[in-house]
Each structure stands twice: as structure tokens, then as C-alpha cells.
Scaffold this motif. Structure first.
Motif, PDB file in Angstrom:
ATOM      1  N   ASN A  66       7.358  29.061  -6.457  1.00 44.94           N
ATOM      2  CA  ASN A  66       8.027  28.247  -7.458  1.00 44.94           C
ATOM      3  C   ASN A  66       9.527  28.534  -7.509  1.00 44.94           C
ATOM      4  O   ASN A  66      10.138  28.566  -8.559  1.00 44.94           O
ATOM      5  N   TYR A  67      10.118  28.733  -6.351  1.00 47.77           N
ATOM      6  CA  TYR A  67      11.555  28.974  -6.281  1.00 47.77           C
ATOM      7  C   TYR A  67      12.274  27.656  -5.997  1.00 47.77           C
ATOM      8  O   TYR A  67      12.258  27.169  -4.871  1.00 47.77           O
ATOM      9  N   ARG A  68      12.835  27.064  -7.001  1.00 46.27           N
ATOM     10  CA  ARG A  68      13.635  25.840  -6.898  1.00 46.27           C
ATOM     11  C   ARG A  68      12.949  24.767  -6.055  1.00 46.27           C
ATOM     12  O   ARG A  68      13.513  24.264  -5.082  1.00 46.27           O
ATOM     13  N   ARG A  69      11.754  24.454  -6.443  1.00 46.09           N
ATOM     14  CA  ARG A  69      10.965  23.494  -5.675  1.00 46.09           C
ATOM     15  C   ARG A  69      11.697  22.172  -5.464  1.00 46.09           C
ATOM     16  O   ARG A  69      11.698  21.626  -4.367  1.00 46.09           O
ATOM     17  N   GLY A  70      12.303  21.649  -6.506  1.00 52.69           N
ATOM     18  CA  GLY A  70      13.011  20.373  -6.375  1.00 52.69           C
ATOM     19  C   GLY A  70      14.106  20.432  -5.325  1.00 52.69           C
ATOM     20  O   GLY A  70      14.282  19.497  -4.540  1.00 52.69           O
ATOM     21  N   LEU A  71      14.842  21.518  -5.297  1.00 50.66           N
ATOM     22  CA  LEU A  71      15.894  21.683  -4.297  1.00 50.66           C
ATOM     23  C   LEU A  71      15.283  21.786  -2.898  1.00 50.66           C
ATOM     24  O   LEU A  71      15.812  21.208  -1.945  1.00 50.66           O
ATOM     25  N   LEU A  72      14.178  22.484  -2.779  1.00 46.06           N
ATOM     26  CA  LEU A  72      13.511  22.596  -1.481  1.00 46.06           C
ATOM     27  C   LEU A  72      13.027  21.230  -0.993  1.00 46.06           C
ATOM     28  O   LEU A  72      13.115  20.931   0.202  1.00 46.06           O
ATOM     29  N   TYR A  73      12.539  20.394  -1.895  1.00 47.93           N
ATOM     30  CA  TYR A  73      12.136  19.043  -1.498  1.00 47.93           C
ATOM     31  C   TYR A  73      13.352  18.265  -0.984  1.00 47.93           C
ATOM     32  O   TYR A  73      13.290  17.607   0.048  1.00 47.93           O
ATOM     33  N   ARG A  74      14.447  18.341  -1.755  1.00 46.67           N
ATOM     34  CA  ARG A  74      15.652  17.580  -1.402  1.00 46.67           C
ATOM     35  C   ARG A  74      16.268  18.046  -0.081  1.00 46.67           C
ATOM     36  O   ARG A  74      16.779  17.236   0.687  1.00 46.67           O
ATOM     37  N   LEU A  75      16.246  19.324   0.172  1.00 44.52           N
ATOM     38  CA  LEU A  75      16.771  19.845   1.431  1.00 44.52           C
ATOM     39  C   LEU A  75      15.787  19.668   2.581  1.00 44.52           C
ATOM     40  O   LEU A  75      16.187  19.500   3.730  1.00 44.52           O
ATOM     41  N   GLY A  76      14.507  19.712   2.257  1.00 46.87           N
ATOM     42  CA  GLY A  76      13.478  19.613   3.287  1.00 46.87           C
ATOM     43  C   GLY A  76      13.406  18.247   3.935  1.00 46.87           C
ATOM     44  O   GLY A  76      13.080  18.138   5.126  1.00 46.87           O
ATOM     45  N   ILE A  77      13.712  17.205   3.192  1.00 39.83           N
ATOM     46  CA  ILE A  77      13.632  15.849   3.752  1.00 39.83           C
ATOM     47  C   ILE A  77      14.625  15.667   4.894  1.00 39.83           C
ATOM     48  O   ILE A  77      14.222  15.321   6.007  1.00 39.83           O
ATOM     49  N   PRO A  78      15.928  15.905   4.691  1.00 38.90           N
ATOM     50  CA  PRO A  78      16.850  15.719   5.828  1.00 38.90           C
ATOM     51  C   PRO A  78      16.637  16.752   6.935  1.00 38.90           C
ATOM     52  O   PRO A  78      16.819  16.437   8.116  1.00 38.90           O
ATOM     53  N   PHE A  79      16.252  17.977   6.578  1.00 31.52           N
ATOM     54  CA  PHE A  79      16.021  18.994   7.595  1.00 31.52           C
ATOM     55  C   PHE A  79      14.870  18.580   8.509  1.00 31.52           C
ATOM     56  O   PHE A  79      14.982  18.616   9.737  1.00 31.52           O
ATOM     57  N   THR A  80      13.769  18.165   7.924  1.00 32.22           N
ATOM     58  CA  THR A  80      12.597  17.776   8.710  1.00 32.22           C
ATOM     59  C   THR A  80      12.861  16.495   9.496  1.00 32.22           C
ATOM     60  O   THR A  80      12.501  16.399  10.677  1.00 32.22           O
ATOM     61  N   ALA A  81      13.503  15.526   8.864  1.00 36.78           N
ATOM     62  CA  ALA A  81      13.842  14.288   9.575  1.00 36.78           C
ATOM     63  C   ALA A  81      14.780  14.594  10.742  1.00 36.78           C
ATOM     64  O   ALA A  81      14.631  14.026  11.829  1.00 36.78           O
ATOM     65  N   GLY A  82      15.711  15.496  10.525  1.00 33.35           N
ATOM     66  CA  GLY A  82      16.624  15.900  11.596  1.00 33.35           C
ATOM     67  C   GLY A  82      15.899  16.547  12.754  1.00 33.35           C
ATOM     68  O   GLY A  82      16.248  16.317  13.921  1.00 33.35           O
ATOM     69  N   GLN A  83      14.875  17.324  12.463  1.00 35.82           N
ATOM     70  CA  GLN A  83      14.074  17.948  13.511  1.00 35.82           C
ATOM     71  C   GLN A  83      13.424  16.886  14.399  1.00 35.82           C
ATOM     72  O   GLN A  83      13.398  17.003  15.620  1.00 35.82           O
ATOM     73  N   ILE A  84      12.909  15.846  13.769  1.00 34.54           N
ATOM     74  CA  ILE A  84      12.240  14.781  14.515  1.00 34.54           C
ATOM     75  C   ILE A  84      13.247  14.032  15.384  1.00 34.54           C
ATOM     76  O   ILE A  84      12.991  13.778  16.573  1.00 34.54           O
ATOM     77  N   VAL A  85      14.389  13.691  14.803  1.00 32.73           N
ATOM     78  CA  VAL A  85      15.412  12.949  15.554  1.00 32.73           C
ATOM     79  C   VAL A  85      15.948  13.778  16.716  1.00 32.73           C
ATOM     80  O   VAL A  85      16.054  13.283  17.849  1.00 32.73           O
ATOM     81  N   ILE A  86      16.277  15.035  16.465  1.00 27.04           N
ATOM     82  CA  ILE A  86      16.799  15.904  17.531  1.00 27.04           C
ATOM     83  C   ILE A  86      15.778  16.060  18.647  1.00 27.04           C
ATOM     84  O   ILE A  86      16.121  16.016  19.835  1.00 27.04           O
ATOM     85  N   TRP A  87      14.513  16.250  18.293  1.00 28.97           N
ATOM     86  CA  TRP A  87      13.450  16.369  19.290  1.00 28.97           C
ATOM     87  C   TRP A  87      13.391  15.120  20.159  1.00 28.97           C
ATOM     88  O   TRP A  87      13.319  15.216  21.385  1.00 28.97           O
ATOM     89  N   TYR A  88      13.423  13.948  19.528  1.00 29.14           N
ATOM     90  CA  TYR A  88      13.348  12.706  20.287  1.00 29.14           C
ATOM     91  C   TYR A  88      14.566  12.536  21.199  1.00 29.14           C
ATOM     92  O   TYR A  88      14.426  12.205  22.375  1.00 29.14           O
ATOM     93  N   VAL A  89      15.739  12.780  20.677  1.00 25.76           N
ATOM     94  CA  VAL A  89      16.966  12.587  21.462  1.00 25.76           C
ATOM     95  C   VAL A  89      17.005  13.547  22.646  1.00 25.76           C
ATOM     96  O   VAL A  89      17.273  13.138  23.782  1.00 25.76           O
ATOM     97  N   LEU A  90      16.755  14.834  22.397  1.00 27.42           N
ATOM     98  CA  LEU A  90      16.838  15.820  23.480  1.00 27.42           C
ATOM     99  C   LEU A  90      15.770  15.626  24.547  1.00 27.42           C
ATOM    100  O   LEU A  90      16.020  15.857  25.726  1.00 27.42           O
ATOM    101  N   ASN A  91      14.596  15.223  24.131  1.00 22.41           N
ATOM    102  CA  ASN A  91      13.489  15.113  25.085  1.00 22.41           C
ATOM    103  C   ASN A  91      13.362  13.751  25.738  1.00 22.41           C
ATOM    104  O   ASN A  91      12.959  13.659  26.900  1.00 22.41           O
TER     105      ASN A  91
END
Length: 128
Positions: A66-91
Motif C-alpha cells: 500500500n505504498y502510494r498505489r495511485g502513483l504506482l498506477y499512474r507511473l506504471g501505465i507509461p512504463f509498461t506501454a513503453g516496454q511494449i513499444v520499445i520491444w516492438y521497435v527493437l525487435n
């Protein structure tokens, strides 16, 4: 909005099945990234995998404690989406592989986990 726990210990209060699903998906992606990172070190790609793996695992712990869950959600969305985009572009876009034929089992499991995690994070954020 969730607040941080005083003790920093596990605080499962308020966790719903959607939280647990997100924790499992993030931890799965984290473990895959750590495994890949170890196999690619000392290349820069290996260190980027290690970084991503640690972030996914720490975020899982953060939600569970329960450490700043809302902030983790907000940061997790672009971080995870970025992982998908970077994976697709590089591969695929800039790499030698063909999509979807060359995705592979590990890549498919990781990206399905990340897409699922994105859905979970958006749903959790909408409920805040």
C-alpha cells in the motif's frame, strides 16, 4: 486515494482480486526481465532488462504494501506501454525479426502479461 502504510510492512487491506492480478502480472514480467538481463549482461541491453525487472518487482511490492498505489498506477501505465513499444521497435520495426512469426514463447508470455497489466492499471486508476 490510497496512502502509504506507516510501518512499510505488508498491508493487504484493501487489495481486491484486480490488485492481485496486477501484482502477479507485474511480477511475472519482472522475473522474465531479470532472467533476460542476467543472460545478456554485460551488454547495455542486459542492464536495461535488469532495470525493467527490478522496477516491475518493486512496483509489485509497492502495491502489496500500500505504498502510494495511485502513483504506482499512474507511473506504471507509461512504463509498461513503453516496454511494449520499445520491444516492438527493437525487435520488429528496426530489427531483423518478423511479427508475429518470430515473437517466441517467452516474448509472447511477457507481452501478454504486460498488456494484461496495462488493462489492470487503467481499471485501477479509473476506480480511484
Amino acid at each position: 486515494m490510497s496512502t502509504a502504510t506507516e510501518s512499510g510492512s505488508m498491508n493487504l487491506e484493501g487489495l481486491e482480486p484486480l490488485h492481485y492480478l496486477g501484482i502477479v502480472l507485474a511480477a511475472l514480467s519482472g522475473v522474465i526481465h531479470l532472467w533476460l538481463g542476467i543472460s545478456f549482461v554485460p551488454s547495455p541491453l542486459g542492464f536495461s532488462f535488469l532495470f525493467a525487472g527490478v522496477v516491475f518487482l518493486l512496483a509489485s511490492v509497492g502495491v502489496a504494501t500500500n505504498y502510494r498505489r495511485g502513483l504506482l498506477y499512474r507511473l506504471g501505465i507509461p512504463f509498461t506501454a513503453g516496454q511494449i513499444v520499445i520491444w516492438y521497435v527493437l525487435n520488429f520495426a528496426a530489427g531483423p525479426k518478423s511479427f508475429p512469426a518470430d515473437v517466441g514463447a517467452l516474448g509472447a508470455v511477457d507481452k501478454l502479461a504486460q498488456v494484461g497489466l496495462l488493462v489492470v492499471l487503467v481499471l485501477l486508476l479509473m476506480r480511484e
